[in-house]
Design an enzyme around this catalytic site. Sequence first.
Site, PDB file in Angstrom:
ATOM      1  N   LYS A 154      65.996 -34.508 -17.143  1.00 53.59           N
ATOM      2  CA  LYS A 154      66.439 -35.898 -17.396  1.00 53.59           C
ATOM      3  C   LYS A 154      65.474 -36.537 -18.372  1.00 53.59           C
ATOM      4  O   LYS A 154      64.325 -36.309 -18.503  1.00 53.59           O
ATOM      5  CB  LYS A 154      66.844 -36.408 -16.399  1.00 53.59           C
ATOM      6  CG  LYS A 154      65.704 -37.024 -15.397  1.00 53.59           C
ATOM      7  CD  LYS A 154      65.699 -37.486 -14.093  1.00 53.59           C
ATOM      8  CE  LYS A 154      66.066 -39.095 -14.244  1.00 53.59           C
ATOM      9  NZ  LYS A 154      65.086 -39.697 -15.068  1.00 53.59           N
ATOM     10  N   HIS A 190      70.670 -42.697 -11.551  1.00 49.24           N
ATOM     11  CA  HIS A 190      69.165 -43.244 -11.335  1.00 49.24           C
ATOM     12  C   HIS A 190      69.230 -44.600 -10.667  1.00 49.24           C
ATOM     13  O   HIS A 190      70.175 -45.399 -11.075  1.00 49.24           O
ATOM     14  CB  HIS A 190      68.273 -43.378 -12.654  1.00 49.24           C
ATOM     15  CG  HIS A 190      66.801 -43.424 -12.577  1.00 49.24           C
ATOM     16  ND1 HIS A 190      66.326 -44.763 -12.156  1.00 49.24           N
ATOM     17  CD2 HIS A 190      65.906 -42.603 -12.649  1.00 49.24           C
ATOM     18  CE1 HIS A 190      65.109 -44.543 -11.866  1.00 49.24           C
ATOM     19  NE2 HIS A 190      64.457 -43.320 -12.319  1.00 49.24           N
ATOM     20  N   GLY A 199      57.761 -35.621 -12.423  1.00 51.55           N
ATOM     21  CA  GLY A 199      57.529 -35.802 -13.873  1.00 51.55           C
ATOM     22  C   GLY A 199      55.979 -35.480 -14.281  1.00 51.55           C
ATOM     23  O   GLY A 199      55.776 -34.306 -14.684  1.00 51.55           O
ATOM     24  N   SER A 225      62.385 -37.850  -5.809  1.00 49.64           N
ATOM     25  CA  SER A 225      61.668 -37.915  -6.907  1.00 49.64           C
ATOM     26  C   SER A 225      60.586 -39.306  -6.856  1.00 49.64           C
ATOM     27  O   SER A 225      60.887 -40.227  -6.132  1.00 49.64           O
ATOM     28  CB  SER A 225      62.604 -38.311  -8.243  1.00 49.64           C
ATOM     29  OG  SER A 225      61.814 -38.588  -9.187  1.00 49.64           O
ATOM     30  N   GLY A 226      59.529 -39.141  -7.582  1.00 49.25           N
ATOM     31  CA  GLY A 226      58.550 -40.452  -7.666  1.00 49.25           C
ATOM     32  C   GLY A 226      57.180 -39.844  -6.976  1.00 49.25           C
ATOM     33  O   GLY A 226      57.194 -39.867  -5.816  1.00 49.25           O
ATOM     34  N   GLY A 227      56.287 -39.472  -7.870  1.00 51.67           N
ATOM     35  CA  GLY A 227      55.072 -39.199  -7.328  1.00 51.67           C
ATOM     36  C   GLY A 227      54.851 -37.539  -6.425  1.00 51.67           C
ATOM     37  O   GLY A 227      53.906 -37.495  -6.158  1.00 51.67           O
ATOM     38  N   LYS A 258      58.220 -36.615 -19.713  1.00 49.40           N
ATOM     39  CA  LYS A 258      57.042 -37.565 -19.711  1.00 49.40           C
ATOM     40  C   LYS A 258      56.308 -37.297 -21.118  1.00 49.40           C
ATOM     41  O   LYS A 258      56.192 -36.071 -21.528  1.00 49.40           O
ATOM     42  CB  LYS A 258      56.190 -37.567 -18.570  1.00 49.40           C
ATOM     43  CG  LYS A 258      56.848 -37.719 -17.262  1.00 49.40           C
ATOM     44  CD  LYS A 258      57.204 -38.933 -16.896  1.00 49.40           C
ATOM     45  CE  LYS A 258      57.984 -39.390 -15.648  1.00 49.40           C
ATOM     46  NZ  LYS A 258      58.165 -40.723 -15.166  1.00 49.40           N
ATOM     47  N   ASP A 304      63.878 -40.420 -18.789  1.00 52.71           N
ATOM     48  CA  ASP A 304      63.557 -41.172 -17.957  1.00 52.71           C
ATOM     49  C   ASP A 304      64.364 -42.633 -17.955  1.00 52.71           C
ATOM     50  O   ASP A 304      65.274 -42.597 -19.182  1.00 52.71           O
ATOM     51  CB  ASP A 304      62.038 -41.486 -18.241  1.00 52.71           C
ATOM     52  CG  ASP A 304      61.205 -41.811 -17.044  1.00 52.71           C
ATOM     53  OD1 ASP A 304      60.033 -41.369 -16.878  1.00 52.71           O
ATOM     54  OD2 ASP A 304      61.905 -42.007 -15.990  1.00 52.71           O
TER      55      ASP A 304
HETATM   56  O1  LIG Z   1      60.246 -40.998 -13.468  1.00 52.77           O
HETATM   57  C1  LIG Z   1      60.209 -40.935 -12.320  1.00 52.77           C
HETATM   58  C2  LIG Z   1      59.378 -40.162 -11.376  1.00 52.77           C
HETATM   59  O2  LIG Z   1      58.394 -39.857 -12.432  1.00 52.77           O
HETATM   60  P1  LIG Z   1      56.904 -39.045 -11.441  1.00 52.77           P
HETATM   61  O3  LIG Z   1      57.497 -37.799 -11.080  1.00 52.77           O
HETATM   62  O4  LIG Z   1      55.993 -38.437 -12.676  1.00 52.77           O
HETATM   63  O5  LIG Z   1      56.535 -39.845 -10.610  1.00 52.77           O
HETATM   64  C3  LIG Z   1      61.434 -41.883 -11.558  1.00 52.77           C
HETATM   65  O6  LIG Z   1      61.939 -42.756 -12.386  1.00 52.77           O
HETATM   66  C4  LIG Z   1      61.169 -42.205  -9.911  1.00 52.77           C
HETATM   67  O7  LIG Z   1      61.367 -41.208  -9.385  1.00 52.77           O
HETATM   68  C5  LIG Z   1      62.120 -43.289  -9.657  1.00 52.77           C
HETATM   69  O8  LIG Z   1      61.871 -43.521  -8.291  1.00 52.77           O
HETATM   70  P2  LIG Z   1      63.168 -43.228  -7.189  1.00 52.77           P
HETATM   71  O9  LIG Z   1      63.289 -41.814  -7.514  1.00 52.77           O
HETATM   72  O10 LIG Z   1      62.407 -43.488  -6.038  1.00 52.77           O
HETATM   73  O11 LIG Z   1      64.170 -44.085  -7.706  1.00 52.77           O
HETATM   74 MG   LIG Z   2      61.195 -42.701 -14.276  1.00 52.94          MG
END
Ligand SMILES: O=C(COP(=O)(O)O)[C@H](O)[C@H](O)COP(=O)(O)O
Ligand SMILES: [Mg+2]
Length: 400
Positions: free
Chosen positions: A166, A257, A351, A327-329, A140, A168
């Site tokens: 990875k 992804h 991230g 992953s995600g938040g 990021k 993005d």
């Molecule tokens: O870049 C990120 C998370 O970044 P961060 O950790 O900054 O939120 C991913 O694209 C998301 O996980 C996708 O969502 P999913 O995994 O649900 O497909």
């Molecule tokens: Mg992403």
Amino acid sequence: MTEVTAIYYFEPETGTTPEFAAQAIADEETTGTWTDLSTRTDYVERLDGKVLSLKPSGDGYITEILYPAEIFEPGNISQYLSVIAGNLFGLGRLKCVRLLDVDFPKELTRFNGPNFGIKGVRKLIGTEKSKRPHVGTIIKPKVGLNPKDTAEVAYLAAIGGVDFIKDDETLTDQKFCPLFERVETVMSRLDDAMSETGRSILYAANVSERADKIVERARKAVDCGANAVMVDVITCGFCAVEALAQDPGINVPIHVHRTMHAAMTRNTKHGIAMRPIARLVRLAGGDQLHTGTVSGKMGHDPKDIIVDNKTLTDEYFGLNPVFPVASGGLYPGKVHAELSALGTEIILQAGGGIHGHPDGTKYGAMAMRQAVDAFMEGASPEEYAKTHRELRLAIEKWGI
Ligand SMILES: O=C(COP(=O)(O)O)[C@H](O)[C@H](O)COP(=O)(O)O
Ligand SMILES: [Mg+2]
């Protein structure tokens, strides 16, 4: 079993009986259309779809539809989808319809599947015995960094303790960070990190690209040193995953992804649930797949994620289990909730939750690993934070 069975949730349009609606799905996806046909022959009848069951469920119904296996071209995932997830979504007699799951007979699952899978990826990282979850990060900001700065972020995450790095999902081969230059620069810094730490670290370059170019792009990324590749399966297609997995020149794990999935998976009444997508990614040969978090930023239902992950890891026609990616938040304070709900046979990916750490990337990675260590040792994150500064700072900033 010599047929495919697909399960749908649907709500019939006003004036349409549920029986008519379910049969309309079966007809549309096999030999029927909106009216009777003068061209129908007796021998086509064996390919008719059938409604196996129809039960009320919430505001609508759940129906199981039988599709004769002969309709499916063995090995052609695109065609499988055209049947189980095709025109039916547009049928006017249905107010909404969602594909919940699908079961294929053995003869339609003759794929090599994941070349590495969980076992193979754990072997590369050296966690076959510890069984601890892997920690991953996404570079990021998601776009904008030049190759050199991308490599520095990767290096810091690596020496901080991540197993996996990875690109993005929107970073591919843009002018500000050309793919192959990025791969070479990142891998050279990861080589430094691997010799300094004695650990193996994977970097998945995003090779998403046009169908006729993706394999060549991935091969070149591997030739430039990438020890994993990433593909956006919904935007590139399941066949792209399969082409990468089948190519002998791409002998590295494939990280899948799922960006754009939420256009189909999020509405619990219309679209395609994650489960059939997960099943098809496993058939196609993805080694790691995003399946969501129980506590992160994206909408999610923990019960579904647990079953979706089992779709990736349970025995399925001898195919290697796929590493689920949460992953995600996520950030260190969320690790305990994720692992308590999803178990440790998982990749926890952060991230912002690493690169937003008060002391920066290296310490964010350390905090994630400390949160994992706490869980593996049966300690609460709060307790562990008392003796681990990086975790404490993360909890002070973002909480639990
Ligand atoms: O870049 C990120 C998370 O970044 P961060 O950790 O900054 O939120 C991913 O694209 C998301 O996980 C996708 O969502 P999913 O995994 O649900 O497909
Ligand atoms: Mg992403």
